[in-house]
Design an enzyme around this catalytic site. Structure first.
Site, PDB file in Angstrom:
ATOM      1  N   GLY A 164      -3.630  -0.642  -6.282  1.00  0.00           N
ATOM      2  CA  GLY A 164      -2.852   0.309  -7.062  1.00  0.00           C
ATOM      3  C   GLY A 164      -3.616   1.004  -8.177  1.00  0.00           C
ATOM      4  O   GLY A 164      -3.014   1.728  -8.974  1.00  0.00           O
ATOM      5  N   GLU A 222      -6.862  -5.727  -3.893  1.00  0.00           N
ATOM      6  CA  GLU A 222      -6.739  -4.886  -2.700  1.00  0.00           C
ATOM      7  C   GLU A 222      -6.761  -3.389  -3.024  1.00  0.00           C
ATOM      8  O   GLU A 222      -5.793  -2.679  -2.749  1.00  0.00           O
ATOM      9  CB  GLU A 222      -5.416  -5.183  -1.996  1.00  0.00           C
ATOM     10  CG  GLU A 222      -5.212  -6.627  -1.634  1.00  0.00           C
ATOM     11  CD  GLU A 222      -3.795  -6.919  -1.129  1.00  0.00           C
ATOM     12  OE1 GLU A 222      -3.668  -7.817  -0.298  1.00  0.00           O
ATOM     13  OE2 GLU A 222      -2.841  -6.243  -1.561  1.00  0.00           O
ATOM     14  N   GLY A 280      -7.253   0.482  -2.509  1.00  0.00           N
ATOM     15  CA  GLY A 280      -7.398   1.430  -1.402  1.00  0.00           C
ATOM     16  C   GLY A 280      -7.810   2.777  -1.962  1.00  0.00           C
ATOM     17  O   GLY A 280      -8.973   3.181  -1.909  1.00  0.00           O
ATOM     18  N   ARG A 281      -6.822   3.440  -2.570  1.00  0.00           N
ATOM     19  CA  ARG A 281      -7.022   4.770  -3.161  1.00  0.00           C
ATOM     20  C   ARG A 281      -8.250   4.842  -4.065  1.00  0.00           C
ATOM     21  O   ARG A 281      -9.009   5.814  -4.011  1.00  0.00           O
ATOM     22  CB  ARG A 281      -5.765   5.094  -3.967  1.00  0.00           C
ATOM     23  CG  ARG A 281      -5.733   6.413  -4.668  1.00  0.00           C
ATOM     24  CD  ARG A 281      -4.585   6.435  -5.693  1.00  0.00           C
ATOM     25  NE  ARG A 281      -3.407   5.746  -5.195  1.00  0.00           N
ATOM     26  CZ  ARG A 281      -2.377   6.338  -4.620  1.00  0.00           C
ATOM     27  NH1 ARG A 281      -2.358   7.638  -4.486  1.00  0.00           N
ATOM     28  NH2 ARG A 281      -1.354   5.617  -4.189  1.00  0.00           N
ATOM     29  N   ARG A 330       1.697  14.037   0.802  1.00  0.00           N
ATOM     30  CA  ARG A 330       2.022  13.408  -0.484  1.00  0.00           C
ATOM     31  C   ARG A 330       2.799  14.318  -1.454  1.00  0.00           C
ATOM     32  O   ARG A 330       3.712  13.832  -2.123  1.00  0.00           O
ATOM     33  CB  ARG A 330       0.763  12.840  -1.156  1.00  0.00           C
ATOM     34  CG  ARG A 330       0.186  11.646  -0.360  1.00  0.00           C
ATOM     35  CD  ARG A 330      -0.934  10.939  -1.111  1.00  0.00           C
ATOM     36  NE  ARG A 330      -0.452  10.265  -2.289  1.00  0.00           N
ATOM     37  CZ  ARG A 330      -0.610  10.692  -3.523  1.00  0.00           C
ATOM     38  NH1 ARG A 330      -1.300  11.791  -3.769  1.00  0.00           N
ATOM     39  NH2 ARG A 330      -0.118  10.017  -4.533  1.00  0.00           N
ATOM     40  N   CYS A 343       6.763  25.432   9.006  1.00  0.00           N
ATOM     41  CA  CYS A 343       8.062  26.083   8.883  1.00  0.00           C
ATOM     42  C   CYS A 343       8.966  25.248   7.994  1.00  0.00           C
ATOM     43  O   CYS A 343       9.921  24.616   8.455  1.00  0.00           O
ATOM     44  CB  CYS A 343       8.684  26.262  10.255  1.00  0.00           C
ATOM     45  SG  CYS A 343       7.661  27.316  11.266  1.00  0.00           S
ATOM     46  N   TYR A 364      -4.339   8.319   1.896  1.00  0.00           N
ATOM     47  CA  TYR A 364      -2.953   8.659   2.258  1.00  0.00           C
ATOM     48  C   TYR A 364      -2.753  10.124   2.626  1.00  0.00           C
ATOM     49  O   TYR A 364      -1.664  10.654   2.475  1.00  0.00           O
ATOM     50  CB  TYR A 364      -1.989   8.240   1.128  1.00  0.00           C
ATOM     51  CG  TYR A 364      -2.182   6.793   0.721  1.00  0.00           C
ATOM     52  CD1 TYR A 364      -1.857   5.761   1.594  1.00  0.00           C
ATOM     53  CD2 TYR A 364      -2.741   6.463  -0.506  1.00  0.00           C
ATOM     54  CE1 TYR A 364      -2.071   4.434   1.250  1.00  0.00           C
ATOM     55  CE2 TYR A 364      -2.953   5.129  -0.863  1.00  0.00           C
ATOM     56  CZ  TYR A 364      -2.624   4.128   0.022  1.00  0.00           C
ATOM     57  OH  TYR A 364      -2.851   2.831  -0.325  1.00  0.00           O
TER      58      TYR A 364
HETATM   59  C1  LIG Z   1      -0.765   0.063  -0.445  1.00  0.00           C
HETATM   60  C2  LIG Z   1      -1.164  -1.294  -0.791  1.00  0.00           C
HETATM   61  C3  LIG Z   1      -2.377  -1.532  -1.427  1.00  0.00           C
HETATM   62  C4  LIG Z   1      -3.313  -0.425  -1.844  1.00  0.00           C
HETATM   63  O1  LIG Z   1      -2.767   0.399  -2.803  1.00  0.00           O
HETATM   64  P1  LIG Z   1      -3.723   1.516  -3.500  1.00  0.00           P
HETATM   65  O2  LIG Z   1      -2.787   2.256  -4.391  1.00  0.00           O
HETATM   66  O3  LIG Z   1      -4.251   2.366  -2.391  1.00  0.00           O
HETATM   67  O4  LIG Z   1      -4.794   0.789  -4.213  1.00  0.00           O
HETATM   68  C5  LIG Z   1      -2.737  -2.824  -1.670  1.00  0.00           C
HETATM   69  N1  LIG Z   1      -1.942  -3.869  -1.329  1.00  0.00           N
HETATM   70  C6  LIG Z   1      -0.752  -3.667  -0.705  1.00  0.00           C
HETATM   71  C7  LIG Z   1       0.071  -4.830  -0.336  1.00  0.00           C
HETATM   72  C8  LIG Z   1      -0.327  -2.394  -0.428  1.00  0.00           C
HETATM   73  O5  LIG Z   1       0.859  -2.212   0.165  1.00  0.00           O
END
Ligand SMILES: *Cc1c(COP(=O)(O)O)cnc(C)c1O
Length: 491
Positions: free
Chosen positions: A288, A330, A332-333, A387, A418, A448
């Site tokens: 996150g 964890e 991602g972004r 998004r 459209c 995303y």
């Molecule tokens: C989506 C998600 C992440 C990654 O979130 P980011 O905002 O991309 O860092 C990590 N853990 C879980 C369980 C998620 O659902």
């Protein structure tokens, strides 16, 4: 057309959007390392100009810096390892594959010493094709199918993150039926929700994910759902309970929310260890971490977040008198988001005149003043970036194929679908001479966007190119018309 002062902002613009001092300049936090304007004024990544990318691969196109991705992956791993070295010997960083995954990316993740989080059988298939060791994989999801659970066991996954009591029982049954033991984490909802600039705490959770930590969240036992799951996990055959997990939200800048969630989970972990005479060796604090989509987003360096979280874990464990569990995260972004920009070609342009917002002075003065907003249409849209439609997400854009000395004009970058909500960048100042055939680049589209892409209106999904050390290769090819027609079984 230049009767107005050059840098006067439009009353139609949101408060946060300033008129850039230089429309041609790049705001570094929003762009991958290696993106700059070349001597011809063209945007280039590692020296490869956007016109060459368009020539070779067409538009729309996701343009990714492999070096930037790798550097961010490494910086998370290094920063957290360093901050937690004395607490739990380092941190396991799981890249959240749902943000963007293909076999090339899975391979980079492994090469940089990270692990990989998946949340479906399809994502596991990508990991398997990339040859990722099952021990370095996690599986998430609130509704894993029996087939996905079996696949996770086939691949000997390092962890299955169980989301509910229901699922715990199912995993136990499938694993024990095979005479095996599933390594399980329990996903808890600590009642901490981080929003972009603040966090809120609630006792009760009204969402599909996770096991509630609220005392009375189960009717029968009077225990929390989280505790009931711990008790069940320790008694079921086929389950090895590794520890606890939480994920409090996305696009978070301040470490406070993570810290509060860590405190709550550590307190619960300590209590469970005593009450059930068990050891819970692992704690995952989720992802996150926020990135810069616009100039007003101010992400913190990984080291700063890591140190803030480590301080909380260190003091809370001391207070509880427990040895710290192995921590995992964890992101991602924060790893992939900024590595990528989307390259579009400009098509149709039109300008509308819009009344000033009702609270403006113009109306009280009885004048009927309207202001221009320019619609700049590009050759993609909500099918390659959902998004803005899904979350009202803000993005930014820049004229990429050339520089311009023209005046800034409040613009809205829209797609070709459209759907009137098909907006890519709701508000941005672009040079007023932007014309059909120009290329626009939208930064921060690594996470995303491709992952959420669709074939709405039978648009072919764009490809993804990766640039490293001045050379470019296609890592996901764009779809063709044949792909679009492939699954249509005909008359
Ligand atoms: C989506 C998600 C992440 C990654 O979130 P980011 O905002 O991309 O860092 C990590 N853990 C879980 C369980 C998620 O659902």
């Amino acid at each position: 057309m230049t009767a107005h002062a050059l840098n006067q902002s439009s009353p139609l613009a949101p408060d946060w959007l300033a008129v850039p001092a230089d429309l041609n300049a790049l705001h570094p936090p929003m762009w991958a390392a290696g993106v700059e304007r070349n001597d011809d004024g063209e945007l280039a990544l590692d020296g490869i100009p956007v016109s060459a990318l368009k020539e070779q691969f067409g538009t729309p196109l996701f343009v990714m810096s492999e070096s930037d991705f790798r550097a961010r992956a490494r910086s998370f791993k290094d920063a957290f390892d360093e901050a937690f070295a004395d607490i739990c010997g380092g941190v396991d960083v799981y890249y959240a594959g749902k943000s963007f995954l293909c076999t090339a990316v899975a391979t980079w993740v492994a090469e940089e010493g990270l692990r990989l989080d998946t949340c479906s059988g399809g994502e596991l298939a990508v990991a398997a094709r990339a040859g990722i060791d099952g021990a370095n994989l996690g599986l998430h999801g609130n509704n894993k199918s029996d087939a996905e659970i079996s696949r996770a066991l086939d691949m000997r996954l390092g962890r299955i993150v169980v989301d509910s009591l229901d699922e715990l029982e199912r995993v136990a049954k499938i694993a024990s039926g095979r005479g095996e033991t599933a390594k399980v984490m329990l996903r808890l909802t600590p009642g901490v929700h981080a929003h972009t600039h603040e966090f809120i705490a609630t006792a009760h959770e009204d969402q599909k994910f996770g096991l509630s930590m609220a005392e009375d969240s189960t009717e029968q036992s009077g225990l929390s759902a989280a505790e009931e799951a711990v008790a069940a996990a320790t008694s079921y055959p086929g389950i090895e309970l590794l520890g606890l997990h939480c994920h409090i939200g996305s696009q978070i800048f301040e470490p406070d929310g993570f810290a509060l969630a860590a405190e709550k989970l550590l307190g619960f972990l300590a209590e469970m260890q005593v009450k059930y005479s068990i050891q819970l060796p692992e704690l995952d604090l989720g992802g996150g971490y926020g990135i810069a989509y616009t100039p007003v987003d101010t992400p913190r360096p990984a080291a700063e977040i890591a140190q803030a979280m480590a301080a909380v874990v260190r003091s809370k464990c001391a207070e509880l008198g427990i040895s710290a569990p192995r921590i995992s995260i964890e992101p991602g972004r924060a790893i992939v988001g900024t590595s990528t920009f989307t390259l579009y070609e400009v098509g149709t342009l039109k300008t509308v005149r819009v009344d000033a917002p009702a609270n403006g002075d113009a109306e009280s003065a009885g004048e009927n003043v309207t202001h221009p907003r320019r619609y700049v249409s590009v050759d993609g849209g909500m099918s390659d970036n959902a998004r803005p439609v899904l979350y009202d997400a803000d993005y930014s854009a820049i004229l990429a194929s050339r520089t311009s000395a023209a005046a800034p004009q409040l613009s809205r970058v829209v797609g070709k679908h459209c759907e009137s909500g098909d907006i890519v960048v709701r508000d941005v100042y672009l040079p007023e001479d932007v014309a059909a055939g120009d290329l626009l680049a939208v930064p921060g589209t690594g996470a995303y966007c491709w992952a959420l892409s669709s074939n709405y209106n039978y648009l072919a999904r764009p490809g993804v190119v990766a640039v490293r050390d001045g050379s470019v290769r296609l890592i996901v090819r764009g779809e063709t018309e044949e792909d679009l027609l492939n699954r249509d079984m005909g008359v």
